[in-house]
Design a protein around this motif. Structure first.
Motif, short mmCIF file in Angstrom:
data_model
loop_
_atom_site.label_atom_id
_atom_site.label_comp_id
_atom_site.label_asym_id
_atom_site.label_seq_id
_atom_site.Cartn_x
_atom_site.Cartn_y
_atom_site.Cartn_z
N VAL A 56 -4.21 -17.37 -2.71
CA VAL A 56 -5.55 -17.33 -2.11
C VAL A 56 -6.39 -18.48 -2.67
CG1 VAL A 56 -7.70 -16.01 -1.94
CG2 VAL A 56 -5.48 -14.86 -1.63
N LYS A 57 -6.29 -18.71 -3.98
CA LYS A 57 -7.07 -19.79 -4.60
C LYS A 57 -6.70 -21.14 -4.00
CE LYS A 57 -7.90 -17.63 -9.12
NZ LYS A 57 -7.62 -17.67 -10.57
N CYS A 104 -16.85 -18.15 -3.12
CA CYS A 104 -16.19 -17.10 -3.91
C CYS A 104 -17.15 -16.06 -4.48
CB CYS A 104 -15.37 -17.73 -5.04
SG CYS A 104 -13.97 -18.70 -4.45
N GLU A 105 -18.46 -16.27 -4.31
CA GLU A 105 -19.44 -15.28 -4.77
C GLU A 105 -19.55 -14.17 -3.74
OE1 GLU A 105 -22.97 -17.52 -5.43
OE2 GLU A 105 -22.38 -18.22 -7.41
N ASP A 106 -18.49 -13.41 -3.65
CA ASP A 106 -18.32 -12.42 -2.58
C ASP A 106 -17.35 -11.38 -3.12
OD1 ASP A 106 -17.00 -11.09 -0.46
OD2 ASP A 106 -17.34 -12.72 0.93
N GLU A 107 -17.76 -10.13 -3.16
CA GLU A 107 -16.90 -9.11 -3.79
C GLU A 107 -15.56 -8.97 -3.10
OE1 GLU A 107 -17.99 -4.90 -3.12
OE2 GLU A 107 -19.78 -5.70 -2.08
N PHE A 108 -15.51 -9.20 -1.79
CA PHE A 108 -14.24 -9.08 -1.07
C PHE A 108 -13.30 -10.24 -1.41
CE2 PHE A 108 -17.34 -6.78 1.54
CZ PHE A 108 -16.73 -5.54 1.59
N ILE A 109 -13.86 -11.43 -1.56
CA ILE A 109 -13.06 -12.60 -1.96
C ILE A 109 -12.64 -12.45 -3.42
CG2 ILE A 109 -13.04 -15.10 -2.28
CD1 ILE A 109 -12.93 -14.25 0.65
N GLN A 110 -13.55 -12.02 -4.27
CA GLN A 110 -13.23 -11.83 -5.69
C GLN A 110 -12.04 -10.88 -5.86
OE1 GLN A 110 -14.53 -12.93 -8.75
NE2 GLN A 110 -15.60 -14.51 -7.56
N ALA A 111 -11.96 -9.87 -5.02
CA ALA A 111 -10.90 -8.86 -5.14
C ALA A 111 -9.52 -9.39 -4.80
CB ALA A 111 -11.24 -7.67 -4.25
N ILE A 112 -9.45 -10.53 -4.08
CA ILE A 112 -8.14 -11.05 -3.66
C ILE A 112 -7.80 -12.40 -4.29
CG2 ILE A 112 -8.23 -9.81 -1.46
CD1 ILE A 112 -8.99 -12.46 -0.11
N LEU A 113 -8.66 -12.92 -5.16
CA LEU A 113 -8.45 -14.26 -5.72
C LEU A 113 -7.13 -14.39 -6.47
CD1 LEU A 113 -11.93 -15.53 -7.01
CD2 LEU A 113 -10.49 -16.51 -5.21
N GLY A 114 -6.64 -13.31 -7.05
CA GLY A 114 -5.40 -13.40 -7.83
C GLY A 114 -4.14 -13.15 -7.01
N GLY A 125 -3.67 -6.82 6.24
CA GLY A 125 -4.11 -7.49 7.46
C GLY A 125 -5.60 -7.73 7.48
N GLY A 126 -6.37 -6.75 7.00
CA GLY A 126 -7.83 -6.89 6.96
C GLY A 126 -8.30 -7.93 5.96
N GLU A 127 -7.65 -7.96 4.78
CA GLU A 127 -8.01 -8.95 3.76
C GLU A 127 -7.75 -10.37 4.26
OE1 GLU A 127 -7.13 -6.45 -0.39
OE2 GLU A 127 -5.48 -7.52 0.62
N LEU A 128 -6.60 -10.56 4.90
CA LEU A 128 -6.25 -11.88 5.42
C LEU A 128 -7.21 -12.31 6.51
CD1 LEU A 128 -4.41 -14.34 5.70
CD2 LEU A 128 -2.94 -12.97 7.21
N ARG A 129 -7.53 -11.37 7.42
CA ARG A 129 -8.42 -11.72 8.53
C ARG A 129 -9.79 -12.11 8.00
NH1 ARG A 129 -7.31 -14.21 12.83
NH2 ARG A 129 -8.39 -13.59 14.73
#
Length: 224
Positions: A94-95, A111-121, A129-133
């Motif tokens: 993702v990074k 990246c100052e977004d809780e949804f993006i922060q949750a998938i950065l690693g 599917g939802g995270e990717l979209r």
């Protein structure tokens, strides 16, 4: 802030002997959200692909700020496009995907977004599917283009994520013109500043929701 105008005119498309689009006209200005509605197979996705240059069409006329874009190989500097299909390779992290897609000066804000922060690693292939979209939508909206075409953005999103995406779209429409089509017509109507219906191959500018019933798109306004 200068207003930009995208105009699409004379679009015609047929597959074999079936006419999909016939002399379509579409206009979108920055700060507008154009909601594109139509029955399955009416040509909504086809129109977006023609605008971005993924499909050919005879006699098409595409103008941005009155300047013809017909002879350019692509219009990606002016128009961003979210397709229905995944466009980020599964093997990327993702990074890495963010680094490759977002201007360096905007990455911190992106990246100052809780949804993006949750998938950065994570890796792209490990996202739901939802995270990717959500990641793809945000990347497309953060592009420096003047206009954005969104094809089925709500696909795979939870109701909470749909609300978050709608806020993203509204925020970006302050500087961009956005065209959105999705089977989730209630959200398209809810977020749009102008609804356009494709019926019988032509575009119809809708003045009020009652016209959607009159033109046979909705059976009853209570469906909204």
């Amino acid at each position: 802030m200068k207003k930009h105008i995208l105009e699409v005119d004379g679009i015609q498309k047929k597959y074999n002997d079936r006419v999909i689009l016939s002399d379509v006209y579409l206009k979108c200005e920055t700060s507008q959200i154009i909601g594109l509605l139509g029955r399955n197979g009416s040509g909504k996705s086809t129109l977006l692909k023609i605008i971005i240059g993924l499909l050919s069409a005879p006699n098409k006329c595409i103008r941005i700020d009155s300047v013809s874009k017909n002879n350019e190989n692509n219009v990606f500097n002016d128009i961003s496009y979210l397709s229905q299909e995944q466009f980020i390779p599964n093997h990327l992290s993702v990074k890495k995907a963010i680094l490759l897609s977002i201007d360096k000066q905007k990455i911190k804000f992106f990246c100052e977004d809780e949804f993006i922060q949750a998938i950065l690693g994570k890796r792209i292939g490990h996202l739901s599917g939802g995270e990717l979209r959500y990641l793809e939508i945000k990347i497309v909206l953060f592009n420096s283009s003047k206009f954005v075409l969104l094809d089925e953005p709500y696909n795979g999103l939870s109701p909470i994520m749909v609300d978050v995406v709608n806020e993203l779209i509204k925020k970006n429409s302050e500087k961009k013109g956005i065209v959105i089509t999705d089977h989730n017509y209630k959200n398209v109507i809810k977020i749009s500043t102008q609804v356009v219906l494709i019926k019988d191959g032509k575009t119809h500018y809708i003045r009020n929701n009652a016209e959607l019933v009159e033109k046979g798109y909705l059976v009853d306004l209570e469906l909204l």
